[in-house]
Each structure stands twice: as structure tokens, then as C-alpha cells.
Design an enzyme around this catalytic site. Structure first.
Site, PDB file in Angstrom:
ATOM      1  N   VAL A  35       0.862  -1.195   0.000  1.00 41.10           N
ATOM      2  CA  VAL A  35       0.000   0.000   0.000  1.00 41.10           C
ATOM      3  C   VAL A  35       0.895   1.242   0.000  1.00 41.10           C
ATOM      4  O   VAL A  35       1.554   1.543   0.993  1.00 41.10           O
ATOM      5  CB  VAL A  35      -0.907   0.034   1.256  1.00 41.10           C
ATOM      6  CG1 VAL A  35      -1.832   1.248   1.202  1.00 41.10           C
ATOM      7  CG2 VAL A  35      -1.694  -1.253   1.400  1.00 41.10           C
ATOM      8  N   ARG A  90      -5.177  12.911   0.141  1.00 44.26           N
ATOM      9  CA  ARG A  90      -6.363  13.367  -0.599  1.00 44.26           C
ATOM     10  C   ARG A  90      -7.280  12.185  -0.927  1.00 44.26           C
ATOM     11  O   ARG A  90      -7.977  12.177  -1.931  1.00 44.26           O
ATOM     12  CB  ARG A  90      -5.984  14.178  -1.832  1.00 44.26           C
ATOM     13  CG  ARG A  90      -4.989  13.507  -2.745  1.00 44.26           C
ATOM     14  CD  ARG A  90      -4.619  14.385  -3.927  1.00 44.26           C
ATOM     15  NE  ARG A  90      -3.401  15.139  -3.676  1.00 44.26           N
ATOM     16  CZ  ARG A  90      -2.663  15.690  -4.646  1.00 44.26           C
ATOM     17  NH1 ARG A  90      -3.043  15.611  -5.901  1.00 44.26           N
ATOM     18  NH2 ARG A  90      -1.560  16.351  -4.359  1.00 44.26           N
ATOM     19  N   ARG A 142      -7.638   5.655   0.921  1.00 45.05           N
ATOM     20  CA  ARG A 142      -9.003   5.237   1.275  1.00 45.05           C
ATOM     21  C   ARG A 142      -9.662   4.508   0.097  1.00 45.05           C
ATOM     22  O   ARG A 142     -10.249   3.435   0.272  1.00 45.05           O
ATOM     23  CB  ARG A 142      -9.841   6.456   1.711  1.00 45.05           C
ATOM     24  CG  ARG A 142     -11.279   6.114   2.018  1.00 45.05           C
ATOM     25  CD  ARG A 142     -12.014   7.284   2.635  1.00 45.05           C
ATOM     26  NE  ARG A 142     -11.681   7.480   4.028  1.00 45.05           N
ATOM     27  CZ  ARG A 142     -12.171   6.759   5.038  1.00 45.05           C
ATOM     28  NH1 ARG A 142     -13.025   5.771   4.800  1.00 45.05           N
ATOM     29  NH2 ARG A 142     -11.828   7.013   6.277  1.00 45.05           N
ATOM     30  N   THR A 158       2.780  -0.615   8.596  1.00 42.44           N
ATOM     31  CA  THR A 158       3.918   0.240   8.953  1.00 42.44           C
ATOM     32  C   THR A 158       3.569   1.128  10.143  1.00 42.44           C
ATOM     33  O   THR A 158       4.428   1.464  10.936  1.00 42.44           O
ATOM     34  CB  THR A 158       4.307   1.166   7.786  1.00 42.44           C
ATOM     35  OG1 THR A 158       3.134   1.864   7.353  1.00 42.44           O
ATOM     36  CG2 THR A 158       4.905   0.406   6.629  1.00 42.44           C
ATOM     37  N   TYR A 173      -5.201   1.793   9.773  1.00 44.03           N
ATOM     38  CA  TYR A 173      -6.184   0.866   9.210  1.00 44.03           C
ATOM     39  C   TYR A 173      -7.462   0.638  10.013  1.00 44.03           C
ATOM     40  O   TYR A 173      -8.406   0.050   9.496  1.00 44.03           O
ATOM     41  CB  TYR A 173      -5.498  -0.471   8.909  1.00 44.03           C
ATOM     42  CG  TYR A 173      -4.482  -0.319   7.790  1.00 44.03           C
ATOM     43  CD1 TYR A 173      -4.899  -0.238   6.468  1.00 44.03           C
ATOM     44  CD2 TYR A 173      -3.123  -0.203   8.052  1.00 44.03           C
ATOM     45  CE1 TYR A 173      -3.998  -0.065   5.434  1.00 44.03           C
ATOM     46  CE2 TYR A 173      -2.206  -0.031   7.024  1.00 44.03           C
ATOM     47  CZ  TYR A 173      -2.647   0.048   5.720  1.00 44.03           C
ATOM     48  OH  TYR A 173      -1.761   0.225   4.699  1.00 44.03           O
ATOM     49  N   TYR A 217       4.030  -9.629   5.971  1.00 46.70           N
ATOM     50  CA  TYR A 217       3.575  -9.869   4.596  1.00 46.70           C
ATOM     51  C   TYR A 217       2.990  -8.604   3.991  1.00 46.70           C
ATOM     52  O   TYR A 217       2.875  -7.597   4.664  1.00 46.70           O
ATOM     53  CB  TYR A 217       2.581 -11.035   4.541  1.00 46.70           C
ATOM     54  CG  TYR A 217       1.252 -10.838   5.229  1.00 46.70           C
ATOM     55  CD1 TYR A 217       0.173 -10.268   4.546  1.00 46.70           C
ATOM     56  CD2 TYR A 217       1.043 -11.209   6.568  1.00 46.70           C
ATOM     57  CE1 TYR A 217      -1.057 -10.096   5.165  1.00 46.70           C
ATOM     58  CE2 TYR A 217      -0.175 -11.041   7.188  1.00 46.70           C
ATOM     59  CZ  TYR A 217      -1.223 -10.475   6.478  1.00 46.70           C
ATOM     60  OH  TYR A 217      -2.450 -10.310   7.098  1.00 46.70           O
TER      61      TYR A 217
HETATM   62  C1  LIG Z   1      -0.063   5.538   4.463  1.00 44.39           C
HETATM   63  C2  LIG Z   1      -0.398   6.075   3.071  1.00 44.39           C
HETATM   64  C3  LIG Z   1      -0.671   4.887   2.149  1.00 44.39           C
HETATM   65  C4  LIG Z   1      -1.634   6.975   3.184  1.00 44.39           C
HETATM   66  O1  LIG Z   1      -2.029   7.398   1.885  1.00 44.39           O
HETATM   67  P1  LIG Z   1      -2.962   8.706   1.643  1.00 44.39           P
HETATM   68  O2  LIG Z   1      -3.488   8.618   0.259  1.00 44.39           O
HETATM   69  O3  LIG Z   1      -2.214   9.902   2.027  1.00 44.39           O
HETATM   70  O4  LIG Z   1      -4.144   8.465   2.666  1.00 44.39           O
HETATM   71  P2  LIG Z   1      -5.644   9.075   2.530  1.00 44.39           P
HETATM   72  O5  LIG Z   1      -5.541  10.488   2.043  1.00 44.39           O
HETATM   73  O6  LIG Z   1      -6.524   8.180   1.751  1.00 44.39           O
HETATM   74  O7  LIG Z   1      -6.080   9.043   4.027  1.00 44.39           O
HETATM   75  C5  LIG Z   1      -7.097   8.219   4.487  1.00 44.39           C
HETATM   76  C6  LIG Z   1      -7.209   8.411   5.959  1.00 44.39           C
HETATM   77  O8  LIG Z   1      -6.049   7.882   6.578  1.00 44.39           O
HETATM   78  C7  LIG Z   1      -5.402   8.878   7.366  1.00 44.39           C
HETATM   79  N1  LIG Z   1      -3.977   8.643   7.235  1.00 44.39           N
HETATM   80  C8  LIG Z   1      -3.283   8.585   6.110  1.00 44.39           C
HETATM   81  N2  LIG Z   1      -2.013   8.320   6.376  1.00 44.39           N
HETATM   82  C9  LIG Z   1      -1.889   8.199   7.695  1.00 44.39           C
HETATM   83  C10 LIG Z   1      -0.820   7.909   8.557  1.00 44.39           C
HETATM   84  N3  LIG Z   1       0.402   7.719   8.095  1.00 44.39           N
HETATM   85  N4  LIG Z   1      -1.079   7.870   9.882  1.00 44.39           N
HETATM   86  C11 LIG Z   1      -2.322   8.067  10.352  1.00 44.39           C
HETATM   87  N5  LIG Z   1      -3.398   8.335   9.562  1.00 44.39           N
HETATM   88  C12 LIG Z   1      -3.159   8.392   8.245  1.00 44.39           C
HETATM   89  C13 LIG Z   1      -5.856  10.192   6.791  1.00 44.39           C
HETATM   90  O9  LIG Z   1      -5.784  11.220   7.754  1.00 44.39           O
HETATM   91  C14 LIG Z   1      -7.292   9.869   6.384  1.00 44.39           C
HETATM   92  O10 LIG Z   1      -8.116   9.894   7.516  1.00 44.39           O
HETATM   93  P3  LIG Z   1      -9.708  10.171   7.394  1.00 44.39           P
HETATM   94  O11 LIG Z   1     -10.206   9.462   6.177  1.00 44.39           O
HETATM   95  O12 LIG Z   1     -10.242   9.598   8.648  1.00 44.39           O
HETATM   96  O13 LIG Z   1      -9.820  11.653   7.256  1.00 44.39           O
HETATM   97  C15 LIG Z   1       0.775   6.887   2.497  1.00 44.39           C
HETATM   98  O14 LIG Z   1       1.075   7.938   3.383  1.00 44.39           O
HETATM   99  C16 LIG Z   1       2.043   6.117   2.241  1.00 44.39           C
HETATM  100  O15 LIG Z   1       2.250   5.631   1.129  1.00 44.39           O
HETATM  101  N6  LIG Z   1       2.954   5.980   3.234  1.00 44.39           N
HETATM  102  C17 LIG Z   1       4.233   5.295   3.083  1.00 44.39           C
HETATM  103  C18 LIG Z   1       4.079   3.796   2.854  1.00 44.39           C
HETATM  104  C19 LIG Z   1       3.274   3.154   3.952  1.00 44.39           C
HETATM  105  O16 LIG Z   1       3.534   3.331   5.131  1.00 44.39           O
HETATM  106  N7  LIG Z   1       2.250   2.383   3.548  1.00 44.39           N
HETATM  107  C20 LIG Z   1       1.417   1.648   4.468  1.00 44.39           C
HETATM  108  C21 LIG Z   1       1.857   0.225   4.401  1.00 44.39           C
HETATM  109  S1  LIG Z   1       1.128  -0.792   5.627  1.00 44.39           S
END
Ligand SMILES: CC(C)(COP(=O)(O)OP(=O)(O)OC[C@H]1O[C@@H](n2cnc3c(N)ncnc32)[C@H](O)[C@@H]1OP(=O)(O)O)[C@@H](O)C(=O)NCCC(=O)NCCS
Length: 438
Positions: A117, A126, A130, A153, A158, A438
Site C-alpha cells: 500500500v 487526498r 481510502r 507500517t 487501518y 507480509y
Molecule cells: C499511508 C499512506 C498509504 C496513506 O495514503 P494517503 O493517500 O495519504 O491516505 P488518505 O488520504 O486516503 O487518508 C485516508 C485516511 O487515513 C489517514 N492517514 C493517512 N495516512 C496516515 C498515517 N500515516 N497515519 C495516520 N493516519 C493516516 C488520513 O488522515 C485519512 O483519515 P480520514 O479518512 O479519517 O480523514 C501513504 O502515506 C504512504 O504511502 N505511506 C508510506 C508507505 C506506507 O507506510 N504504507 C502503508 C503500508 S502498511
């Protein structure tokens, strides 16, 4: 047991439409298409890794290409451009708790495993993640999966999608000079093994061991290659060593993979356990002893250990074993009756349970009647004895988290006696364990 190939499951139309409204193209990435390498590079970028080498690209074609891959592409994406977001998934067995007093193989359920992800830092916050996560859950549910899972991470991401922290593990640091071995003498013999053979042994052992405790999932070759240090680009492959444990009959019953590095001084090296797997308590004890009594080692570190491991009981000074609980395995129930019927129980209970799910996938009210270790789950119109969100249900569903703790935290409400009875029924004898990322 896996009967569904995730690659046959189409992209979720709702997420595709939502992202299309923003000029983004959400689509399945074909392993043999032009999008594959850009997809793989985007995953590495998302997890802060370097650009892949040619060897790593070739290896990726053999590993993640076996999964269902979804990429989100920008409006003006040139052919070969990296997607702005990625996710991948596959179907794998999840071990569930068995019924109390019934030894033997634990039940299993197919799980939609999610990984990779990432959202590009240029497109963060943005709503793209989600759309990705909701899309996975709708697609998995439509394909007939009853549960989804992932390792994370960050533990704050989630819960909002209905995932619950379900399989806690312990990260351990042992002060070897203080620990003092008092474990049993065993007839286990240990031997070093070369890394390519280690990859095979880890896969074989995991396949047998993963069914001993709820919460574990199927393994995959790339995981063992990464652990054994044979995957292309491994930074400490040459330092990775492996030891196998054989029982008196010569059968392989366990393996320890580790890397040694110098600590405060030469006689105080750190032995970093990359993986410890054992089919028998004797093999496990022998491998712990090997690590703790290793010459020139002052500290043994080991992540992802079971929370009820025998280790503190194998040493003179249990305070020499520093244990930190870590939220490792996350689950997401998609089909409440199927999950509750698939597992076994530790005690009888009878309650009407209402589950809330903002995504509308797993919500409803059911009467859950548990007798003799099995649950009858039937739709119910009556007033609920117990109410909880799907995230909380997902946390308790393999018995690694207490329903009572969640009630004490105000996250489960209802009749105290019904909560206590369900709590006792949901517990698992051996603590759940998830031994891999995983
Ligand atoms: C984590 C990640 C996938 C989030 O992507 P994003 O497109 O910015 O997330 P969204 O805009 O769809 O956010 C969805 C919700 O999650 C929350 N959110 C996003 N990233 C978050 C984080 N790192 N910590 C806490 N909340 C987070 C947002 O505030 C939002 O909350 P809401 O819907 O309740 O208002 C992105 O920051 C990323 O690629 N991070 C690095 C790789 C990683 O850690 N991936 C996860 C692997 S398990």
C-alpha cells in the site's frame, strides 16, 4: 486449500469511479504488461527503498507478479510512467482457533492478504489510500472472501477501514550474560546450513508450523529468501547464518536465522534473530539456548515472538528478557457468520450481537449460540446483548485480544454477563501468532 486466484478478481468499480472523477486511472496492472516495472518501482519508492537493480526487477517478476496488483495512474501518465499509488493482494490460508478439548489440526479460512500500500508523497492525504483500501475490501467480499488481513507500517492507519489489531507479538531483547540457562536438556542436535537450503527448510517448516497456532498465514518463497539473505539486493546476505534443529530421529524440527554484529566491544556482539521457527518445544528450547549461549554475544534480539513463549521460563533471570508487545497482525472481518462459524470456541455462550460497519459490508445483528466448541450464527431482529464495530470484532476473532479489555475501553458495549461469556468463548489456548511480515 486456496481456491480463489486474486488475479481473477476485477478492479472495484466504485473506487475506479471515485478516482476517475479526480482524473485518476485505477486499474489492474498485468504482470506481463508495460505497467509492471513502473508499479514495482513505485512500491519501492513508497517504502523509501532505492531504485531496483536489474536483478531485483527480474526477481520481482517472479514474486509480486503472482499477486493481484492495482495501480493508480495520473491524468497525463506517459507510457511507462510510475503509478501514483499501489496495492497488491492474494489469497492465503489463515489459521483459526480450534474448539477447546479437541486436539488436532486447527481450522483454516481463506484470507485476502493485502500488501504494497503506497501513495506517492506528491499525492498524499487526498483520499487515494481510502479508495485503495475500500476497493480491496469490496472486491474481496464480492469474490466470496470472509476475512482480509495485513501487517502495517503504522498502527494508526487501518482501524478506520474496519481492520482490528488481532495478533500481538513480542519483540524481545535478552541480556545473555545475566539470563542463565535453566531449560531442559533435549536430544535435539543443531547444525549450520547453507543459505539456499535454509530457504527450503524455512518454507517447509512454516507450512507445518503455521497450523499450530491461530493467526498465522501461508508463507511465500520471497519471504524466506529475504529472511535467509538470498534475495537479490540483500544488504546483509553474506552475514546471515542459519542453524537447523533435528530431533533424535534426525527429522528437521526447527531453524534459527541470525545476523551477528559487533556491540559495545568484541565480546559483546549482538545476535539478531531474523527468524525462529520450531515444530516442537524441544527444538525451540535448543535454538534459544544456542542463541543465548553463543560465544562473544551479549545481546540477543528477536522480533515477532509469540506472547506466551516459554523463553522467560527457560532462564534463571526472567528480567534479563525484555519483552515489548507489538501490534503485528491486523484482520478485517467481511462476513460475520462465516468467520464465526469457521472457528472453534473455548466455552459456551449465547448472545445477540450487533456489528457496525461504516462500509456496509459486515454490519448486521446475529444470534450467536456457542455450544460444544461450535457457533450457530443466525440473523436476528431482536435487541442486541452486545454491540461493537467491525474493527473490534476483527480484533477478537482469532482470540488474541480480550473482548473484556475492549469493553473496559468503551469500545464494546452491552450486557456485562454476555460480554464476559463471549470473552471466555473467544479466547484461544495457544496465543495466536503471526511469525512473518507480509
Ligand atoms: C499511508 C499512506 C498509504 C496513506 O495514503 P494517503 O493517500 O495519504 O491516505 P488518505 O488520504 O486516503 O487518508 C485516508 C485516511 O487515513 C489517514 N492517514 C493517512 N495516512 C496516515 C498515517 N500515516 N497515519 C495516520 N493516519 C493516516 C488520513 O488522515 C485519512 O483519515 P480520514 O479518512 O479519517 O480523514 C501513504 O502515506 C504512504 O504511502 N505511506 C508510506 C508507505 C506506507 O507506510 N504504507 C502503508 C503500508 S502498511
Amino acid at each position: 486449500m486456496t481456491s480463489i486466484d486474486a488475479r481473477d478478481v476485477p478492479a472495484d468499480p466504485i473506487s475506479r469511479e471515485r478516482l476517475a472523477e479526480r482524473g485518476l486511472d485505477y486499474r489492474v496492472v498485468a504482470a506481463d504488461g508495460d505497467d509492471f516495472l513502473p508499479f514495482y518501482r513505485a512500491i519501492r519508492r513508497g517504502f523509501l527503498d532505492a531504485e531496483p537493480t536489474a536483478e531485483q526487477e527480474e526477481n520481482a517478476a517472479r514474486t509480486i507478479a503472482e499477486r493481484r496488483m492495482i495501480g493508480v495512474f495520473g491524468p497525463a501518465a506517459e507510457p511507462g510512467a510510475m503509478p501514483v499509488a499501489t496495492i497488491d493482494s492474494w489469497v492465503t490460508p489463515l489459521t483459526l482457533p480450534g474448539a477447546a478439548g479437541r486436539p488436532g489440526a486447527l481450522p483454516e479460512l481463506e484470507m485476502w492478504a493485502i500488501s504494497g500500500v503506497t501513495v506517492a508523497s506528491t499525492h498524499r492525504r487526498r483520499g487515494i489510500a481510502r479508495a485503495l483500501l475500500e476497493g480491496e475490501l469490496r472486491a474481496a467480499s464480492a469474490a466470496g472472501l470472509a476475512i482480509a488481513g495485513l501487517t502495517v507500517t503504522e498502527s494508526t492507519i487501518y482501524g478506520r477501514y474496519g481492520f482490528g489489531m488481532a495478533v500481538p507479538v513480542e519483540n524481545i531483547a535478552i541480556e545473555t550474560k545475566r539470563a542463565g540457562w535453566i531449560g531442559p536438556a533435549t536430544d535435539v542436535t543443531l547444525a549450520y546450513v547453507e543459505r539456499p537450503r535454509l530457504v527450503e527448510v524455512l518454507g517447509e517448516l512454516h507450512e507445518r508450523v503455521r497450523t499450530q497456532r491461530p493467526g498465522n498465514v501461508g508463507g511465500f518463497p520471497f519471504r524466506w529468501e529475504t529472511i535467509a539473505g538470498t534475495a537479490p539486493g540483500s544488504t546483509d546476505g553474506a552475514k546471515t547464518r542459519g542453524v537447523i534443529a533435528r530431533d533424535a530421529a534426525g527429522e528437521i524440527r526447527g531453524a534459527l536465522v541470525f545476523v551477528l554484529s559487533e556491540g559495545a566491544h568484541h565480546a559483546h556482539h549482538v545476535l539478531d534473530v531474523r527468524h525462529l521457527v520450531a515444530e516442537t518445544p524441544d527444538a525451540r528450547a535448543a535454538l534459544w539456548r544456542f542463541a543465548i549461549e553463543h560465544d562473544l554475544v551479549g545481546t540477543v534480539k528477536a522480533d515477532l515472538q509469540p506472547v506466551d513463549d516459554a523463553l522467560p521460563w527457560l532462564v534463571t533471570d526472567p528480567r534479563a528478557v525484555e519483552r515489548t508487545v507489538f501490534d503485528h497482525g491486523w484482520l478485517r472481518v467481511l462476513d460475520v457468520p462465516r468467520v464465526l462459524r469457521a472457528r472453534g470456541y473455548a466455552a459456551d455462550a449465547d448472545a445477540t450481537v450487533t456489528v457496525r460497519d461504516d462500509l456496509g459490508i459486515a454490519d448486521g445483528t446475529w444470534r450467536v449460540a456457542i455450544t460444544g466448541g461450535a457457533a450457530a450464527v443466525t440473523p436476528d431482529e431482536g435487541a442486541a446483548d452486545v454491540e461493537l464495530g467491525v474493527s473490534e470484532l476483527s480484533s477478537v476473532v482469532v482470540g488474541g485480544v480480550s473482548l473484556g479489555s475492549l469493553a473496559a475501553a468503551g469500545r464494546v458495549t452491552g450486557d456485562a454477563a454476555a460480554i464476559a461469556a463471549l470473552d471466555a468463548a473467544l479466547r484461544s489456548g495457544p496465543a495466536p501468532h503471526l511469525s512473518i511480515w507480509y
